[in-house]
Design a protein around this motif. Structure first.
Motif, PDB file in Angstrom:
ATOM      1  N   VAL A 118      41.673  39.273  49.543  1.00 34.80           N
ATOM      2  CA  VAL A 118      42.882  38.924  49.984  1.00 34.80           C
ATOM      3  C   VAL A 118      42.979  38.530  51.492  1.00 34.80           C
ATOM      4  CG1 VAL A 118      44.859  39.297  49.830  1.00 34.80           C
ATOM      5  CG2 VAL A 118      44.316  39.149  47.722  1.00 34.80           C
ATOM      6  N   ARG A 119      43.553  38.254  51.833  1.00 35.82           N
ATOM      7  CA  ARG A 119      43.675  38.187  53.219  1.00 35.82           C
ATOM      8  C   ARG A 119      43.962  38.836  53.835  1.00 35.82           C
ATOM      9  NH1 ARG A 119      46.899  34.316  57.315  1.00 35.82           N
ATOM     10  NH2 ARG A 119      48.595  34.855  56.599  1.00 35.82           N
ATOM     11  N   ARG A 120      42.929  39.746  54.807  1.00 40.59           N
ATOM     12  CA  ARG A 120      43.587  41.347  55.671  1.00 40.59           C
ATOM     13  C   ARG A 120      44.083  40.302  57.249  1.00 40.59           C
ATOM     14  NH1 ARG A 120      37.513  43.203  56.295  1.00 40.59           N
ATOM     15  NH2 ARG A 120      37.396  44.224  53.865  1.00 40.59           N
ATOM     16  N   THR A 121      45.257  41.353  57.416  1.00 42.34           N
ATOM     17  CA  THR A 121      46.226  40.805  58.445  1.00 42.34           C
ATOM     18  C   THR A 121      45.494  40.111  59.936  1.00 42.34           C
ATOM     19  OG1 THR A 121      47.693  43.236  58.064  1.00 42.34           O
ATOM     20  CG2 THR A 121      47.844  41.772  60.558  1.00 42.34           C
ATOM     21  N   GLY A 122      45.657  38.712  60.068  1.00 39.08           N
ATOM     22  CA  GLY A 122      44.789  38.253  61.361  1.00 39.08           C
ATOM     23  C   GLY A 122      43.206  37.614  60.466  1.00 39.08           C
ATOM     24  N   ALA A 245      45.678  48.986  46.026  1.00 36.40           N
ATOM     25  CA  ALA A 245      44.257  48.708  45.445  1.00 36.40           C
ATOM     26  C   ALA A 245      44.406  48.554  44.469  1.00 36.40           C
ATOM     27  CB  ALA A 245      43.339  49.558  46.283  1.00 36.40           C
ATOM     28  N   MET A 246      45.139  49.507  43.708  1.00 43.22           N
ATOM     29  CA  MET A 246      45.589  49.037  42.358  1.00 43.22           C
ATOM     30  C   MET A 246      46.270  48.215  41.171  1.00 43.22           C
ATOM     31  SD  MET A 246      46.612  53.384  41.211  1.00 43.22           S
ATOM     32  CE  MET A 246      45.061  54.373  41.025  1.00 43.22           C
ATOM     33  N   LEU A 247      47.109  47.520  42.312  1.00 46.17           N
ATOM     34  CA  LEU A 247      47.607  46.672  41.332  1.00 46.17           C
ATOM     35  C   LEU A 247      46.896  45.537  42.526  1.00 46.17           C
ATOM     36  CD1 LEU A 247      50.183  45.467  40.527  1.00 46.17           C
ATOM     37  CD2 LEU A 247      51.147  45.070  43.043  1.00 46.17           C
ATOM     38  N   SER A 248      46.218  45.274  43.151  1.00 45.90           N
ATOM     39  CA  SER A 248      45.254  44.239  42.882  1.00 45.90           C
ATOM     40  C   SER A 248      43.737  44.596  41.920  1.00 45.90           C
ATOM     41  CB  SER A 248      44.564  44.000  44.893  1.00 45.90           C
ATOM     42  OG  SER A 248      45.574  43.881  45.625  1.00 45.90           O
ATOM     43  N   SER A 249      43.537  45.150  41.805  1.00 43.70           N
ATOM     44  CA  SER A 249      42.043  45.526  41.064  1.00 43.70           C
ATOM     45  C   SER A 249      42.921  45.302  40.027  1.00 43.70           C
ATOM     46  CB  SER A 249      41.337  46.548  40.803  1.00 43.70           C
ATOM     47  OG  SER A 249      42.809  47.924  40.928  1.00 43.70           O
ATOM     48  N   TRP A 250      44.125  45.357  39.387  1.00 49.36           N
ATOM     49  CA  TRP A 250      44.190  45.846  38.137  1.00 49.36           C
ATOM     50  C   TRP A 250      44.710  43.644  37.690  1.00 49.36           C
ATOM     51  CZ3 TRP A 250      44.915  46.915  33.003  1.00 49.36           C
ATOM     52  CH2 TRP A 250      45.683  47.041  32.793  1.00 49.36           C
ATOM     53  N   TRP A 251      45.143  43.344  38.830  1.00 44.36           N
ATOM     54  CA  TRP A 251      45.388  41.466  38.641  1.00 44.36           C
ATOM     55  C   TRP A 251      44.048  40.533  38.555  1.00 44.36           C
ATOM     56  CZ3 TRP A 251      49.538  40.926  43.288  1.00 44.36           C
ATOM     57  CH2 TRP A 251      50.689  40.763  42.858  1.00 44.36           C
ATOM     58  N   PHE A 263      35.882  47.395  40.648  1.00 40.85           N
ATOM     59  CA  PHE A 263      36.311  48.457  41.522  1.00 40.85           C
ATOM     60  C   PHE A 263      36.256  47.218  42.760  1.00 40.85           C
ATOM     61  CE2 PHE A 263      33.576  50.322  38.820  1.00 40.85           C
ATOM     62  CZ  PHE A 263      33.175  51.765  39.416  1.00 40.85           C
ATOM     63  N   TRP A 264      37.536  48.467  43.597  1.00 41.57           N
ATOM     64  CA  TRP A 264      38.375  47.403  44.914  1.00 41.57           C
ATOM     65  C   TRP A 264      38.521  47.590  46.214  1.00 41.57           C
ATOM     66  CZ3 TRP A 264      40.476  42.275  44.524  1.00 41.57           C
ATOM     67  CH2 TRP A 264      41.399  41.849  45.783  1.00 41.57           C
ATOM     68  N   LYS A 265      38.338  47.983  46.632  1.00 42.58           N
ATOM     69  CA  LYS A 265      38.811  47.940  48.863  1.00 42.58           C
ATOM     70  C   LYS A 265      38.348  47.253  49.506  1.00 42.58           C
ATOM     71  CE  LYS A 265      35.379  51.063  50.741  1.00 42.58           C
ATOM     72  NZ  LYS A 265      34.413  52.393  51.274  1.00 42.58           N
ATOM     73  N   ASN A 266      39.620  47.622  50.307  1.00 44.93           N
ATOM     74  CA  ASN A 266      39.766  47.411  51.771  1.00 44.93           C
ATOM     75  C   ASN A 266      40.046  45.261  51.102  1.00 44.93           C
ATOM     76  OD1 ASN A 266      39.301  48.998  53.076  1.00 44.93           O
ATOM     77  ND2 ASN A 266      37.207  48.716  53.681  1.00 44.93           N
ATOM     78  N   HIS A 295      26.845  47.732  48.618  1.00 43.48           N
ATOM     79  CA  HIS A 295      28.915  48.185  49.134  1.00 43.48           C
ATOM     80  C   HIS A 295      29.221  49.765  48.305  1.00 43.48           C
ATOM     81  CE1 HIS A 295      29.370  43.651  49.006  1.00 43.48           C
ATOM     82  NE2 HIS A 295      28.502  44.380  47.813  1.00 43.48           N
ATOM     83  N   ASP A 296      29.579  50.323  49.935  1.00 43.15           N
ATOM     84  CA  ASP A 296      29.774  51.685  49.880  1.00 43.15           C
ATOM     85  C   ASP A 296      31.091  52.217  48.836  1.00 43.15           C
ATOM     86  OD1 ASP A 296      30.191  54.487  49.579  1.00 43.15           O
ATOM     87  OD2 ASP A 296      30.168  54.657  51.968  1.00 43.15           O
ATOM     88  N   LEU A 297      30.947  52.662  47.093  1.00 42.68           N
ATOM     89  CA  LEU A 297      31.984  52.499  46.815  1.00 42.68           C
ATOM     90  C   LEU A 297      33.302  53.681  46.525  1.00 42.68           C
ATOM     91  CD1 LEU A 297      30.798  52.387  42.888  1.00 42.68           C
ATOM     92  CD2 LEU A 297      31.753  50.321  44.687  1.00 42.68           C
ATOM     93  N   ARG A 298      32.880  54.419  48.532  1.00 43.76           N
ATOM     94  CA  ARG A 298      33.441  55.634  47.986  1.00 43.76           C
ATOM     95  C   ARG A 298      35.048  55.118  48.976  1.00 43.76           C
ATOM     96  NH1 ARG A 298      29.637  58.971  52.653  1.00 43.76           N
ATOM     97  NH2 ARG A 298      29.264  56.641  52.851  1.00 43.76           N
ATOM     98  N   GLY A 299      36.384  55.703  48.605  1.00 43.29           N
ATOM     99  CA  GLY A 299      37.572  55.084  48.795  1.00 43.29           C
ATOM    100  C   GLY A 299      37.767  54.327  48.108  1.00 43.29           C
ATOM    101  N   SER A 300      37.142  53.532  47.362  1.00 41.35           N
ATOM    102  CA  SER A 300      37.564  52.919  46.705  1.00 41.35           C
ATOM    103  C   SER A 300      38.487  53.264  45.026  1.00 41.35           C
ATOM    104  CB  SER A 300      36.542  51.397  46.112  1.00 41.35           C
ATOM    105  OG  SER A 300      35.643  52.177  44.454  1.00 41.35           O
ATOM    106  N   VAL A 301      39.273  52.499  44.709  1.00 42.27           N
ATOM    107  CA  VAL A 301      40.011  52.198  43.276  1.00 42.27           C
ATOM    108  C   VAL A 301      39.248  51.283  41.803  1.00 42.27           C
ATOM    109  CG1 VAL A 301      41.960  52.577  44.817  1.00 42.27           C
ATOM    110  CG2 VAL A 301      41.347  50.522  43.099  1.00 42.27           C
ATOM    111  N   MET A 302      39.024  52.128  40.816  1.00 43.85           N
ATOM    112  CA  MET A 302      38.872  51.305  39.293  1.00 43.85           C
ATOM    113  C   MET A 302      39.837  50.755  39.171  1.00 43.85           C
ATOM    114  SD  MET A 302      35.761  51.810  36.786  1.00 43.85           S
ATOM    115  CE  MET A 302      37.586  52.994  35.722  1.00 43.85           C
ATOM    116  N   ALA A 303      39.553  49.731  38.531  1.00 42.90           N
ATOM    117  CA  ALA A 303      40.927  49.247  36.942  1.00 42.90           C
ATOM    118  C   ALA A 303      39.783  48.981  35.963  1.00 42.90           C
ATOM    119  CB  ALA A 303      41.661  48.210  37.991  1.00 42.90           C
TER     120      ALA A 303
END
Length: 359
Positions: A118-122, A245-251, A263-266, A295-303
């Motif tokens: 998903v797009r980051r700002t700019g 991140a939880m909502l995006s990974s759930w979708w 697994f989702w981050k950034n 890919h570094d999973l530290r700080g990611s969320v998992m759905a």
């Protein structure tokens, strides 16, 4: 059979004689379908073939429907048209990117996303696509790419860097179409937005001709506000970043074949596990894939699309530094899972909604 003859099999349409019109009556409800044809160079074309080259197939859309994959307009034709899998990948991808208001890209393989971003700002759309592709660059080879925004020239150039079978998007700049014309086999489809009107049930036909009808599935969890209303099972409450991140990974996990984890981050997927017979297997394959591509999973969320059955699931993600988990809940081990999350400082939300998808 020579190499040329084998290749020709995958480029030759199977002639079919399925009926032009289908009619489904469910009590007082009647759904009428018409076979989809596309006029290419003055000739009518349908699906190239089904799941495999020896299977005849036809695409039908709800009569008078003006949106969705059944109303795709082919901006660029190739390989004698789309196969059934190309269409199925497209519709699954459209469901994924349709959840997001922001520009989003899903890279699809065999009805599953290999990467979503998903797009980051700019951020330029080309970069959004590149992140989705590079989440799993090996699986992205020969993919179907689905976008929820108009494709510009730079995105078309990025798409042209690797082998892509089909692109679906709501529109294309003329300069983007010019870029695609240089790629012989790539097919470019313009898909109008679906009106999501009266959806017929999903139909599964069994080998003996029996049918299973069931309601079409979409998650009821459609906003950040809804997610925040759910009870946090753990002592630690998710941060704002983790909630998003939880909502995006759930979708995304809602549209992945079960057993599924994401697994989702950034603003992007780091790894997607699909189709495993056991939940821990899906998690372990995801972790292995993330490591393979750096890919570094530290700080990611998992759905997870189904409940986590044992604490080994939590232990596995805790070792990777995963900070939050969203899952349906409902296991007899839920109290132990919550305690394990608390011990590792992991926030966890139970949605109360299972999201299995088996097709």
């Amino acid at each position: 059979m020579s190499k040329q003859e084998i290749r020709r099999i995958y480029r030759t349409a199977q002639k079919e004689d399925f009926p032009q019109v289908l009619r489904l009556e469910l009590g007082e409800k009647v759904f009428e379908y018409s076979k989809v044809h596309w006029t290419i160079h003055g000739e009518n074309h349908g699906l190239r073939y089904g799941t495999n080259p020896h299977q005849k197939a036809a695409l039908y859309k709800v009569k008078h429907s003006q949106g969705g994959i059944g109303s795709v307009e082919w901006i660029k034709w190739g390989k004698d048209g789309p196969s059934a899998t190309n269409i199925e990948d497209g519709t699954h991808g459209l469901r994924i990117v349709g959840y997001f208001d922001e520009p989003a890209v899903a890279v699809m393989k065999h009805l599953n996303p290999s990467g979503v971003s998903v797009r980051r700002t700019g951020e330029a759309l080309s970069s959004v696509y590149a992140r989705a592709r590079d989440a799993d660059p090996r699986a992205a080879f020969g993919s179907v790419v689905v976008l929820n925004r108009r494709v510009d020239k730079s995105t078309a150039e990025e798409l042209s860097k690797t082998f892509v079978e089909v692109v679906y998007a709501p529109d294309y700049e003329k300069s983007a179409i010019t870029v695609f014309q240089a790629k012989k086999d790539i097919r470019i489809g313009k898909v109008p937005g679906s009106d999501h009107g009266s959806n017929p049930p999903e139909i599964v036909m069994l080998d003996d001709g029996s049918l299973i009808l069931e309601d079409s599935y979409q998650t009821g969890l459609r906003s950040l506000e809804q997610l925040k209303l759910l009870r946090v099972a753990t002592k630690r409450v998710p941060s704002e970043t983790e909630y998003g991140a939880m909502l995006s990974s759930w979708w995304v996990v809602c549209e992945v074949r079960s057993n599924a984890v994401v697994f989702w981050k950034n603003d992007g997927s780091l790894a997607i596990g699909t189709g495993q017979q056991d939940r821990i297997g899906a998690i372990e394959s995801c972790i292995e894939k993330a490591h393979k591509f750096g890919h570094d999973l530290r700080g990611s969320v998992m759905a997870s699309d189904g409940f986590l059955p044992n604490t080994d699931n939590v232990e596995a993600v805790a070792k990777e530094g995963v900070s939050a988990v969203v899952q349906p809940g409902g296991s007899v081990e839920d109290p132990q899972l919550v305690r394990a999350c608390d011990e590792h400082g992991i926030a966890m939300i139970l949605t109360g909604e299972r999201a299995f998808r088996h097709f």
